[in-house]
Every structure is written in C-alpha cells, then in structure tokens.
Scaffold this active site. Sequence first.
Site, PDB file in Angstrom:
ATOM      1  N   ASP A  99      -2.400 -15.765  -8.024  1.00 38.28           N
ATOM      2  CA  ASP A  99      -2.261 -14.251  -6.178  1.00 38.28           C
ATOM      3  C   ASP A  99      -2.010 -16.096  -5.189  1.00 38.28           C
ATOM      4  O   ASP A  99      -2.277 -16.818  -5.455  1.00 38.28           O
ATOM      5  CB  ASP A  99      -3.366 -13.860  -5.927  1.00 38.28           C
ATOM      6  N   ASN A 146      11.323  -8.470   3.277  1.00 34.33           N
ATOM      7  CA  ASN A 146      12.378  -7.112   3.256  1.00 34.33           C
ATOM      8  C   ASN A 146      13.463  -7.745   5.120  1.00 34.33           C
ATOM      9  O   ASN A 146      12.653  -8.557   5.741  1.00 34.33           O
ATOM     10  CB  ASN A 146      12.222  -5.853   3.655  1.00 34.33           C
ATOM     11  N   GLY A 171       3.693  -4.734  -2.093  1.00 36.85           N
ATOM     12  CA  GLY A 171       3.832  -5.946  -3.153  1.00 36.85           C
ATOM     13  C   GLY A 171       3.534  -7.407  -2.982  1.00 36.85           C
ATOM     14  O   GLY A 171       2.528  -7.181  -2.177  1.00 36.85           O
ATOM     15  N   VAL A 172       4.121  -8.237  -2.798  1.00 35.05           N
ATOM     16  CA  VAL A 172       3.385  -9.522  -2.301  1.00 35.05           C
ATOM     17  C   VAL A 172       3.505  -9.775  -0.623  1.00 35.05           C
ATOM     18  O   VAL A 172       2.552 -10.576  -0.148  1.00 35.05           O
ATOM     19  CB  VAL A 172       4.197 -11.061  -3.669  1.00 35.05           C
ATOM     20  N   ASP A 173       4.776  -8.739   0.324  1.00 32.53           N
ATOM     21  CA  ASP A 173       4.479  -9.092   0.585  1.00 32.53           C
ATOM     22  C   ASP A 173       3.069  -8.692   1.997  1.00 32.53           C
ATOM     23  O   ASP A 173       2.916  -8.992   2.887  1.00 32.53           O
ATOM     24  CB  ASP A 173       5.822  -8.319   1.661  1.00 32.53           C
ATOM     25  N   THR A 225      12.223 -10.326  -8.142  1.00 37.85           N
ATOM     26  CA  THR A 225      11.777  -9.396  -8.693  1.00 37.85           C
ATOM     27  C   THR A 225      11.183  -8.054  -9.360  1.00 37.85           C
ATOM     28  O   THR A 225      10.682  -8.050 -10.754  1.00 37.85           O
ATOM     29  CB  THR A 225      11.324 -10.305 -10.316  1.00 37.85           C
ATOM     30  N   GLY A 226      10.470  -7.362  -8.454  1.00 36.59           N
ATOM     31  CA  GLY A 226       9.522  -6.522  -8.114  1.00 36.59           C
ATOM     32  C   GLY A 226      10.396  -5.513  -8.282  1.00 36.59           C
ATOM     33  O   GLY A 226      10.983  -5.213  -8.716  1.00 36.59           O
TER      34      GLY A 226
END
Length: 191
Positions: free
Chosen positions: A18, A37, A45-47, A137-138
């Site tokens: 992670d 974004n 997601g990761v954001d 890639t998500g």
Amino acid sequence: METHSRFLDGRIVCVIGDITDFRGSGSGATAIVNAANRSLLGGGGVDGAIHRAAGSSLLEECQALRRSTLPDGLQTGAAVMTGAGHLPVAHVIHTVGPVWAGGDAGEPELLRSAYAESLRIAAAADLVELAFPAVSTGVFGYPPPLAAAKAAAAIGTHLAANGRPESVYLVFFQRQDADTFAQSCGLTPLE
Ligand code: ADP
C-alpha cells in the site's frame, strides 16, 4: 513492503504493498506520487487512500492551490507538490494521468508526461526516493502492460540524466500487477 524486482542497476525497485505505508529507506527526503484527478480535491482508488491517510491538511493544501495558482485544476500530464500531512514521507507529488480512450487520443504522451513531470519536481526538490502508484491503470483504464512500458521508458530517461531521485519505487497493490509490470516494462531485471 515486499520487494518484487529491481531494474536499472537497482534504481527502479518494484514493490508490493500500500503506497500510503511507503516510508523509504531513511537515506534522504522522500515523496509518494498521487494518481490524482484534475480537481485535485480527492477521489477514489489510490487518491482516496492517500487523502485518508494524510488527513485534512493535505486537502486544505490542495484547496489552497485551487484558490491560488491552479484555479482550473491540474492539467492532465502535469504535476504539483504539497506536504504529506500524517504520511511518513516529506511530500506528495500529485499528477494526473490520462483517461484511456483507445490509445489514439494522446494517452501515451500524457502518461509519459505525468511520470516525467513528477520526476522533474522530485529532482528540483532534491528528493532521494520517490514512490509511484500505477498511474492511470485503475479507474482511468490504461492497459497495465502498455502503461508499464511507458512508465519504464519515462523513468529510465529521467534517471539516465539525473542523480535525483536516486531510487524510484513502483508500488503495486497486488502481486499480479507487479508481475505484469516486470513482464511488460522492457527492462532486464537484476538477478
Ligand atoms: P487512476 O484513476 O489513475 O486509474 P486508481 O487509483 O484508480 O488511479 O488506480 C491506479 C492503481 O493504483 C491501480 O493499479 C490500483 O490497484 C492501485 N492502488 C489503489 N489503491 C492503492 C494503494 N493504496 N497503494 C498502491 N496502489 C493502489
């Protein structure tokens, strides 16, 4: 975090874990990259994970950027650096990768730019270690094998010309994503 593979004399390290847990080796200033974004105001997601782990000061810094230098948000392919709130690194570099639209809408150049701009900012700040998630890639849908080749080329170009960062970590949430990177990046792994 588990090391999966290493490339380019060990300056690219592929790890599984992670990215909010990334703290670097302790040998100098570190940052993680956020796959943000254009609003810079958080997302999924990761954001979302980075904003949750960093706490409210990260969102406040991003809101301040929107009020000052980035009233229209961050352009796709650009990057900007903030502090890191409660995260165990010095900074977060926010970049916006392209949304995949089939590959003929400039996505490869925009993904290259997202990596190159993040690295340029890290070098300017004299950061020793920088950790990337698999940008685009998500939810943004960039095919992981194509993203791997583009990311590796952009990072390789930067590292060949710059001593900072010394090391670039590529953090994959799942082992299979790290396997795909290693198979598709076009670089020879160290033994
Ligand atoms: P994008 O919108 O740029 O596609 P996403 O956050 O949807 O970004 O996904 C990018 C990649 O990050 C995906 O491979 C996803 O599995 C991965 N990811 C999601 N959360 C984390 C995390 N906490 N640490 C590392 N990677 C993560």
